[in-house]
Design a protein around this motif. Structure first.
Motif, short mmCIF file in Angstrom:
data_model
loop_
_atom_site.label_atom_id
_atom_site.label_comp_id
_atom_site.label_asym_id
_atom_site.label_seq_id
_atom_site.Cartn_x
_atom_site.Cartn_y
_atom_site.Cartn_z
N LEU A 13 -40.83 68.89 -146.76
CA LEU A 13 -39.44 69.32 -146.59
C LEU A 13 -39.30 70.27 -145.41
O LEU A 13 -38.36 70.15 -144.61
CB LEU A 13 -38.93 69.98 -147.87
CG LEU A 13 -38.80 69.08 -149.09
CD1 LEU A 13 -38.38 69.91 -150.30
CD2 LEU A 13 -37.85 67.94 -148.85
N ASN A 14 -40.22 71.20 -145.29
CA ASN A 14 -40.16 72.16 -144.19
C ASN A 14 -40.30 71.45 -142.85
O ASN A 14 -39.57 71.77 -141.90
CB ASN A 14 -41.25 73.22 -144.37
CG ASN A 14 -41.00 74.44 -143.53
OD1 ASN A 14 -39.86 74.89 -143.41
ND2 ASN A 14 -42.05 74.99 -142.96
N ASN A 15 -41.19 70.48 -142.75
CA ASN A 15 -41.34 69.71 -141.51
C ASN A 15 -40.06 68.95 -141.18
O ASN A 15 -39.66 68.88 -140.01
CB ASN A 15 -42.52 68.75 -141.61
CG ASN A 15 -43.85 69.47 -141.55
OD1 ASN A 15 -43.95 70.58 -141.06
ND2 ASN A 15 -44.88 68.83 -142.07
N GLY A 20 -35.06 68.79 -137.51
CA GLY A 20 -33.62 68.68 -137.37
C GLY A 20 -32.91 67.88 -138.44
O GLY A 20 -31.72 67.59 -138.31
N TYR A 21 -33.62 67.52 -139.50
CA TYR A 21 -32.96 66.80 -140.59
C TYR A 21 -32.15 67.76 -141.44
O TYR A 21 -32.54 68.90 -141.66
CB TYR A 21 -34.00 66.11 -141.49
CG TYR A 21 -34.56 64.86 -140.90
CD1 TYR A 21 -33.98 63.62 -141.16
CD2 TYR A 21 -35.67 64.90 -140.05
CE1 TYR A 21 -34.49 62.46 -140.60
CE2 TYR A 21 -36.18 63.74 -139.49
CZ TYR A 21 -35.58 62.53 -139.76
OH TYR A 21 -36.09 61.39 -139.22
N LYS A 22 -31.02 67.29 -141.93
CA LYS A 22 -30.21 68.00 -142.90
C LYS A 22 -30.60 67.43 -144.26
O LYS A 22 -30.54 66.21 -144.47
CB LYS A 22 -28.72 67.79 -142.62
CG LYS A 22 -27.80 68.39 -143.65
CD LYS A 22 -27.83 69.90 -143.59
CE LYS A 22 -26.81 70.45 -144.59
NZ LYS A 22 -26.98 71.85 -144.86
N ILE A 23 -31.02 68.29 -145.18
CA ILE A 23 -31.44 67.84 -146.51
C ILE A 23 -30.30 68.12 -147.47
O ILE A 23 -29.83 69.26 -147.58
CB ILE A 23 -32.74 68.51 -146.94
CG1 ILE A 23 -33.84 68.17 -145.93
CG2 ILE A 23 -33.13 68.08 -148.34
CD1 ILE A 23 -35.17 68.83 -146.19
N TYR A 33 -24.18 63.24 -141.13
CA TYR A 33 -25.15 63.98 -140.34
C TYR A 33 -25.91 62.96 -139.50
O TYR A 33 -26.14 61.84 -139.93
CB TYR A 33 -26.14 64.73 -141.23
CG TYR A 33 -25.49 65.73 -142.15
CD1 TYR A 33 -25.04 66.96 -141.67
CD2 TYR A 33 -25.33 65.45 -143.51
CE1 TYR A 33 -24.45 67.87 -142.52
CE2 TYR A 33 -24.74 66.37 -144.36
CZ TYR A 33 -24.31 67.58 -143.86
OH TYR A 33 -23.72 68.48 -144.69
N ASP A 34 -26.34 63.37 -138.31
CA ASP A 34 -27.13 62.46 -137.47
C ASP A 34 -28.44 62.08 -138.17
O ASP A 34 -28.83 60.93 -138.19
CB ASP A 34 -27.44 63.09 -136.11
CG ASP A 34 -26.21 63.18 -135.23
OD1 ASP A 34 -25.26 62.40 -135.44
OD2 ASP A 34 -26.20 64.04 -134.34
N LYS A 35 -29.11 63.08 -138.71
CA LYS A 35 -30.37 62.85 -139.41
C LYS A 35 -30.31 63.58 -140.75
O LYS A 35 -30.12 64.79 -140.78
CB LYS A 35 -31.55 63.40 -138.59
CG LYS A 35 -31.67 62.74 -137.23
CD LYS A 35 -32.82 63.17 -136.34
CE LYS A 35 -33.55 64.40 -136.59
NZ LYS A 35 -34.62 64.69 -135.62
N HIS A 36 -30.43 62.83 -141.83
CA HIS A 36 -30.37 63.49 -143.13
C HIS A 36 -31.32 62.84 -144.13
O HIS A 36 -31.73 61.70 -143.99
CB HIS A 36 -28.94 63.52 -143.68
CG HIS A 36 -28.42 62.19 -144.10
ND1 HIS A 36 -27.86 61.31 -143.21
CD2 HIS A 36 -28.37 61.58 -145.30
CE1 HIS A 36 -27.50 60.21 -143.85
NE2 HIS A 36 -27.79 60.36 -145.11
#
Length: 71
Positions: A13-15, A20-23, A33-36
């Motif tokens: 999760l931290n990585n 730049g991922y939104k969790i 979101y662009d990356k989620h």
């Protein structure tokens, strides 16, 4: 991947956050979101690990959705 550990879960999760991922949880899945990554836990047999998962997620400032099988 070898045997699952909570340290691995935290690192994964931290990585993702550092990349730049939104969790998000199921509550926020419709936001764009662009990356989620959507966090979903299916609890079929035991609740014993919920405090560990939720503590890790809370410390990272993210949330997940927990589905509990009731029958």
């Amino acid at each position: 991947m070898g045997k699952f550990t909570f340290e691995y879960y935290r690192d994964m999760l931290n990585n993702a956050l550092m990349m730049g991922y939104k969790i998000t949880s199921m509550k926020d899945y419709k936001k764009v979101y662009d990356k989620h990554i959507l966090i979903r836990h299916d609890l079929d047999f035991t609740l014993e690990n919920v405090p560990i998962f939720s503590t890790i997620e809370n410390e990272l400032g993210i949330s997940g959705t927990y589905f509990v099988r009731i029958n």
